[in-house]
Design a protein around this motif. Structure first.
Motif, mmCIF file in Angstrom:
data_model
loop_
_atom_site.group_PDB
_atom_site.id
_atom_site.type_symbol
_atom_site.label_atom_id
_atom_site.label_comp_id
_atom_site.label_asym_id
_atom_site.label_seq_id
_atom_site.Cartn_x
_atom_site.Cartn_y
_atom_site.Cartn_z
ATOM 1 N N TYR A 137 49.315 -36.560 -14.543
ATOM 2 C CA TYR A 137 48.809 -37.459 -13.561
ATOM 3 C C TYR A 137 48.428 -36.461 -12.474
ATOM 4 C CZ TYR A 137 53.742 -36.830 -11.737
ATOM 5 O OH TYR A 137 54.672 -36.616 -11.411
ATOM 6 N N CYS A 197 44.592 -40.311 -11.239
ATOM 7 C CA CYS A 197 44.212 -40.384 -12.888
ATOM 8 C C CYS A 197 45.515 -40.280 -13.527
ATOM 9 C CB CYS A 197 43.283 -39.639 -12.802
ATOM 10 S SG CYS A 197 42.331 -39.671 -14.487
ATOM 11 N N THR A 207 42.740 -43.059 -17.459
ATOM 12 C CA THR A 207 42.628 -44.126 -16.449
ATOM 13 C C THR A 207 42.556 -43.496 -15.064
ATOM 14 O OG1 THR A 207 43.800 -45.136 -18.206
ATOM 15 C CG2 THR A 207 43.384 -46.405 -16.106
ATOM 16 N N ALA A 208 41.595 -43.707 -14.355
ATOM 17 C CA ALA A 208 41.649 -43.473 -12.916
ATOM 18 C C ALA A 208 41.623 -44.799 -12.080
ATOM 19 C CB ALA A 208 40.421 -42.688 -12.405
ATOM 20 N N GLU A 265 37.303 -39.853 -14.397
ATOM 21 C CA GLU A 265 37.661 -40.144 -15.714
ATOM 22 C C GLU A 265 36.780 -39.104 -16.472
ATOM 23 O OE1 GLU A 265 37.757 -44.138 -16.988
ATOM 24 O OE2 GLU A 265 39.304 -44.470 -15.534
#
Lengths: 354, 354, 354, 354
Positions: free
Chosen positions: D289, D210, D151-152, D335
């Motif tokens: 992350y 992200c 998930t960005a 992503e």
């Protein structure tokens, strides 16, 4: 690692199955500034295409390549050269009889085991249709390599062998007959043999020889990427190939070193060329020559015992329009792969000195 | 790209010249958890080493490998396995006679042109001494591949050929004689032939055959990285190799498809094995077999015409202790390269399914 | 694929653990004809070596490199350059306390899970000792790249930051102090900070900046192998690195395009250089500059909570002689990796045009 | 080496220019047996496509991908997945004004120097249009990686920053606004800022963050192919990216080791996560992350000084429909690249143990 790329710098990557919408790929690493003659590319495609003569498969496929990128105003830009060759409308029903059956000596069984499934329509990825992409890339490599001549020809069909060293042949005659043998009398015998085999619903193997001239000194990298090792891999990656030899080859093992050695002239050329133009894995400026063995096509128009997915013994009978002998159409493929190898090593050779 | 690495995942990278302090390299990608039997590695080294019998070079080199990394408490850790094989004290003066002279059919001329210079001492990097590194790596690959048998043997020396399919041979006898031919009578003739040739100051070629058994279905990648294409490249990268054929090979081109096809048994095995255990580039579970052609050694103990760096015609005469025939020592090298290929494809085959 | 190689053409492959007999490797693809100054190589090694000043680890390791191949009579031959750096006698007992314990923020836990085991002695392969090999290779790359200047320096330690653009610094002063900061006053503060941290038994992070000058136009390959992408990978592969930015970097995101754009002078140079010398992934002839973030060393001389192999919560206390801050010793490593990237792209750039 | 491939095993190779007939490519190494949801692929394409909102370029391109191979009956076959995205009819005349002019901070100058020519139409290969291919491949990688969440989101636009750690954000809200920021209030400010910038004929940069969750322990290879090094290269290969940091990043350099270290819980998880889910280059099972910095778009709707091919100083004024800020459309690209890296290392991780 999927095995769909060839080359280090001048690198071909392909995709596509025989019965999908298209085959195609990209050529990465072709330098900028190469003027492209598209007619020459199509000419090479035509040498490989089905339906070109009575001794090859009668399938009709135009094999037209459309370029997507990498060539601007007729000149390569250094960007990847993407291309597509559409598959013409295929009747998928033609292949229903092999959906659950493994054709003997094909990739059906091994692909099914390796991947847990397969595209059963006509061989899918394992089909020799993929070689059309090689011919596209090879035709571009040839244009990059202007000055080097790359000439393959049919040197045997079954037991009918040309039996002549390439020095004694007029290779300009190769394309004058449909079997691509530079000796017209032998060519006639080969054509007759393939016709006989075809009428029997059978197939036959043969040999392609290839000669590379005007190759500069220095192509090939030491140890694992010897020029002949990469040529060998290139040829052995072509469908149906069972063997590769260069220079004196398998016969050369019978010679003594004193006879096999190629002694020098003052200019660095050699008096003999048992080495086949390669010494220590690197081209020495003499002609490079090699032979490639092609087995008989596995699809025969006869009834054969085989098994299905469930392991039941069944009978199958080849259908469709197949080549009784791949060799005439393999000639341009051998040239294309040789061109890819030479283009790659030509670029790598720019890196050998400070 | 320098050509000093082999393999995709299970990957050997080597360095070293015949007359530098040492040769060596690293094996990257060997999985963790392989128990290493160091005696087995040395055993393979001993099969390749000089001075092991009267029909090979009489140089004395212990060829002891020392591992630097990647094996901890006798087990591989997944880290690169670095190793060194020291070169024993070389008399550099032995090579002064070739400093400015190009030996015929060696890499002297081509390396000199390609790199603008060369390490002239005994061939430097082009020396077959590099193959000791392959044997180290192959010996580790064999231990990773426990369960697969890899057996090479001498199948011809000059015109003396074993003439038997491997099915009819007792390969356990290969190591019982110094030429490594599993038929004792033929072995005697081969040994006699090499002795005769050696006394003439000459050399002779030959053929090594190799059989791979218990190879699981699925090794090899489609299209460009077919199992036999990579085996071919592996063999053709060995010094002095001129040809490679597998399965029915060059003889198979004479067969008809109906006879060449390997029809299935219900269990997926095949009744014949002209395919040589590989279909569509992927192993099918049957035995894999192939032949490798070795040319006669270029260094002969005779006077030969050649040229020097300046292009002058000169005479040279081979000196030192060289092999009259490389074939007996090549047997473990062929096995080692086959092991490297199988190890690599065994790992790649873990990636074929979701 | 084992992750132990860096580069495409000018390619470094390394092996070795911190507590095995030696570390080493091979440099493949260095062109022939580069004169090697061995003193310059050792000078780079000395900049990285332990024990060089009071603010780095007090371990004594001479870090002497011995070359095994690829350099003949002081000049590269185009063959792989093999080298060995012996590990000095290590007391293995020093590491018994971590045999079964996972050090926080080290590779102990992840390697153990990934490989099912690990060489627990001092980090084994994950130790920053491996970077000595990078410095060897980088020193050779620098000699190949004569004409290009590669200069790194310490730009921050903890919260003490140089706060100056490289244009305003006299980089020739970098080596005049032990923290390698070109501003003497800031350097003093940095040294004091590291000393304070060291006495606390703690560690601190920092930033290394690097400037590449006289880089010709054209280095870098489009799309996936952009020059800055490969520089970024090179830096992020160094132990303890957490970030990479080049040109305007993270601050540049706040700018408007009209201000950020580097407008041209008539000669192709630009009036500003927010691009950091790279446009479209390819060098434009302006200075290249980038920053690299190093986290604080994980080994602290304090008691920490952790777990052992069996999942038991245990206490551990750092032992031995460790760096309170890696940044001063990282300066030559950053330069070495930059040199490897530039050498690789310099060679690749020979392939862009016909 | 042309720079048009990404990945080792799960490998994307692309071709195509912004104004040629099509862009496309092939994905090699995707395992067989992955069920493909084509709607999900188009959904990702729609997130990247032009014209999707008022704050991105108003060009209308449907960006429809057509697959040519590698997927049979909705499931991957292990064969290369070829695909084509047609370029919609482009008005070449739109680009005549830049034929001989180098746009500042574009690839025009560097490509022209490197290749001796260029496809001047809209950036050609250097156009961000190529990233559509990455999104196709990333969408397939995501389907292979089912179970891992990628998930960005937009974390800053110009000086407007989200200023929150991802732990405190509800990432499910990211797609609820056109700037793709999970905090609605900040999103409003960002949208307003982009609108203001757009009206000025200017552009602005920003940051994408992200988060990768449920990544198993063990992804990443030691030394040169650390997970974060490859993630960094992946991100830095995206057009306009100037920086990459993961875990504690550039801020982490200010911390002491005792505070930065992530101490363990009994189950192998860590109490803090400054490491950013990666230790020793290998994932440790915690969330990964990272932040990616995007510079302002170089094409501004203002008059700028520049030069032409002949070195004349000229004025140019941006034309056409360009993004005032790439960041909203870059979110799915980040992503996609993360998915490619994870897919590759997931496969490589199958090779770590015997």
């Amino acid at each position: 690692m999927g095995g769909n790329s060839f080359g280090n710098i001048f690198k071909l990557t392909t995709f596509g199955e025989s019965h999908g919408p298209a085959i195609g790929g990209g050529i990465d690493g072709c330098p900028a500034g190469v003027s492209i003659d598209f007619d020459k590319i199509q000419h090479e495609m035509d040498r490989r295409k089905p339906g070109q003569s009575k001794i090859v498969t009668q399938r009709k496929e135009p094999d037209t390549v459309t370029f997507q990128s990498g060539i601007f105003e007729g000149v390569t830009t250094g960007m990847p050269i993407g291309f597509i060759i559409k598959n013409t409308d295929q009747k998928s029903k033609d292949y229903s009889h092999i959906k659950d059956v493994f054709r003997p000596s094909h990739a059906d069984f091994t692909y099914n085991e390796k991947y847990g499934q397969r595209d059963y329509r006509g061989g899918g990825r394992s089909s020799a249709r993929e070689t059309a992409c090689r011919v596209v890339a090879g035709a571009i490599a040839k244009q990059f390599l202007s000055g080097i001549s790359i000439t393959a020809y049919t040197s045997s069909i079954g037991t009918i062998s040309l039996g002549e060293n390439h020095h004694n042949l007029d290779l300009s005659k190769t394309e004058s007959n449909i079997v691509r043998c530079p000796d017209m009398a032998v060519a006639e015998a080969m054509i007759a043999e393939i016709n006989t085999i075809r009428k029997e619903g059978d197939t036959i193997g043969g040999t392609v020889s290839c000669v590379l001239k005007n190759v500069p000194v220095g192509l090939g990298e030491p140890v694992y990427d010897r020029l002949h090792a990469q040529l060998g891999k290139a040829m052995l990656s072509i469908n149906a190939v069972k063997g590769f030899e260069y220079g004196s080859g398998f016969e050369g093992v019978k010679m003594k070193g004193s006879a096999h050695n190629d002694t020098f002239n003052a200019d660095g050329t050699t008096k003999t060329n048992h080495s086949g133009g390669i010494q220590g894995g690197v081209s020495n400026g003499m002609g490079i020559y090699f032979n490639v063995a092609f087995k008989p096509v596995a699809t025969v128009m006869q009834s054969q015992d085989t098994i299905d997915n469930a392991g039941n013994l069944v009978k199958m009978h080849g259908k469709g329009r197949h080549d009784p002998c791949v060799v005439p159409r393999a000639v341009p493929i051998v040239e294309a792969m040789a061109a890819l190898v030479l283009a790659d090593f030509t670029l790598l050779n720019r890196l050998s000195k400070k």
